[in-house]
Design a protein around this motif. Sequence first.
Motif, short mmCIF file in Angstrom:
data_model
loop_
_atom_site.label_atom_id
_atom_site.label_comp_id
_atom_site.label_asym_id
_atom_site.label_seq_id
_atom_site.Cartn_x
_atom_site.Cartn_y
_atom_site.Cartn_z
N SER A 180 0.81 -1.22 0.00
CA SER A 180 0.00 0.00 0.00
C SER A 180 0.85 1.27 0.00
O SER A 180 0.47 2.27 -0.61
CB SER A 180 -0.92 0.00 1.22
OG SER A 180 -0.17 0.21 2.42
N GLY A 181 1.96 1.24 0.72
CA GLY A 181 2.80 2.43 0.83
C GLY A 181 2.22 3.49 1.74
O GLY A 181 2.81 4.57 1.90
N ALA A 182 1.08 3.18 2.38
CA ALA A 182 0.43 4.18 3.24
C ALA A 182 1.25 4.49 4.48
O ALA A 182 1.08 5.55 5.10
CB ALA A 182 -0.96 3.69 3.64
N TYR A 183 2.14 3.58 4.85
CA TYR A 183 2.98 3.81 6.03
C TYR A 183 3.94 4.98 5.83
O TYR A 183 4.55 5.47 6.79
CB TYR A 183 3.79 2.54 6.35
CG TYR A 183 4.66 2.05 5.22
CD1 TYR A 183 5.95 2.55 5.05
CD2 TYR A 183 4.18 1.11 4.32
CE1 TYR A 183 6.74 2.10 3.99
CE2 TYR A 183 4.97 0.67 3.26
CZ TYR A 183 6.25 1.16 3.11
OH TYR A 183 7.03 0.74 2.06
N LEU A 184 4.07 5.45 4.59
CA LEU A 184 4.95 6.58 4.31
C LEU A 184 4.28 7.92 4.61
O LEU A 184 4.98 8.94 4.76
CB LEU A 184 5.39 6.55 2.84
CG LEU A 184 6.27 5.37 2.41
CD1 LEU A 184 6.49 5.42 0.90
CD2 LEU A 184 7.60 5.39 3.15
N TYR A 185 2.96 7.94 4.69
CA TYR A 185 2.27 9.22 4.85
C TYR A 185 2.59 9.96 6.15
O TYR A 185 2.68 11.20 6.15
CB TYR A 185 0.75 9.03 4.70
CG TYR A 185 0.33 8.98 3.25
CD1 TYR A 185 0.17 10.15 2.51
CD2 TYR A 185 0.15 7.76 2.60
CE1 TYR A 185 -0.19 10.12 1.18
CE2 TYR A 185 -0.21 7.71 1.26
CZ TYR A 185 -0.38 8.89 0.55
OH TYR A 185 -0.72 8.84 -0.78
N PRO A 186 2.79 9.28 7.28
CA PRO A 186 3.20 10.04 8.47
C PRO A 186 4.53 10.77 8.27
O PRO A 186 4.72 11.87 8.81
CB PRO A 186 3.32 8.94 9.54
CG PRO A 186 2.34 7.91 9.11
CD PRO A 186 2.44 7.89 7.61
N PHE A 187 5.43 10.19 7.50
CA PHE A 187 6.72 10.84 7.23
C PHE A 187 6.56 11.97 6.20
O PHE A 187 7.21 13.01 6.29
CB PHE A 187 7.74 9.80 6.75
CG PHE A 187 7.92 8.67 7.73
CD1 PHE A 187 8.67 8.86 8.87
CD2 PHE A 187 7.29 7.46 7.52
CE1 PHE A 187 8.83 7.83 9.78
CE2 PHE A 187 7.43 6.42 8.44
CZ PHE A 187 8.20 6.60 9.57
N LYS A 188 5.65 11.75 5.24
CA LYS A 188 5.32 12.83 4.31
C LYS A 188 4.69 13.99 5.08
O LYS A 188 4.91 15.17 4.75
CB LYS A 188 4.35 12.33 3.24
CG LYS A 188 4.93 11.31 2.29
CD LYS A 188 3.88 10.88 1.27
CE LYS A 188 4.42 9.83 0.30
NZ LYS A 188 3.39 9.38 -0.68
N GLY A 189 3.91 13.65 6.12
CA GLY A 189 3.28 14.68 6.93
C GLY A 189 4.29 15.55 7.65
O GLY A 189 4.10 16.75 7.79
N ILE A 190 5.38 14.93 8.11
CA ILE A 190 6.44 15.69 8.78
C ILE A 190 7.03 16.72 7.83
O ILE A 190 7.20 17.90 8.18
CB ILE A 190 7.55 14.74 9.29
CG1 ILE A 190 7.00 13.82 10.38
CG2 ILE A 190 8.75 15.55 9.82
CD1 ILE A 190 7.98 12.74 10.81
#
Length: 266
Positions: A26-36
């Motif tokens: 999914s790659g959704a785990y990257l969104y918290p880091f994109k949020g930073i």
Amino acid sequence: MSDRIKDAVISEAKSASAVSQDVLKSGAYLYPFKGIIYFATHKDLWGPFVSRAGRTISLGVGVTTAMFFFTYVPQMAIMAFTSGPLAAVSAALLVLSESSTITNLLSRSFLVEDALLDTFDGTLIARDQEPLVAQGRHVKPQSGGKYAVARLGKVLSRPFARLRPQAVMRSLLYLPLNLIPVVGTVVYIAMQGKRVGPALHGRYFQLKGWNHQQQEEWVTKHRGAYTGLGIASFVLEMVPFASIAFTFTNTVGAALFAADIEKATA
């Protein structure tokens, strides 16, 4: 209580392998880091965080102090059997993790609810999702240099629920899993991740006008994505003394995920 924890661990272990591949794909785990990154580079989103930072930090200091006073020695005694000479360090890290979790639960429910709502909606506006945000609040027209949070008007509906006793008890019930070196912590994070992921999109589901059944069907269909989003977010919020900042950047990341969903399904 011990049987309940045991059953939860067994259930989590059985489902872990099936979900793990979906989480990675999914790659959704990257969104918290994109949020930073997005939060750091968009100063117009900083207002809600700055307005709540002082009170939340004070809460964190109070909770951490109380936890060390009441729970450090007992937990160090228990961890002497599992961590040996490293028990003192392991217990300190565990208390910091527990304090961060409790602080996050309390702050989300009593201190930063409105600020997180503004952060989520403001990020959606910054990503050109005004029509979606307008389903849940008034949006001011862009004029005079107004961007993101400054364009947010009166809220028409609020999705973030107040603190639920059962949610607190469930989180506290599973905290002892951290006493099991490595495996227990991994299971604890996975269980919390499955809970946190869908919760991060509570506002998105509301703006979409979905009922409980529609939300459940969507989350089930995208279980891997929401589990990955939740795990990454929860791990960041476990970081001692930085959890308040990550609470806001995780909210930004969740909003970025929602904006990408809208663009992909448009």
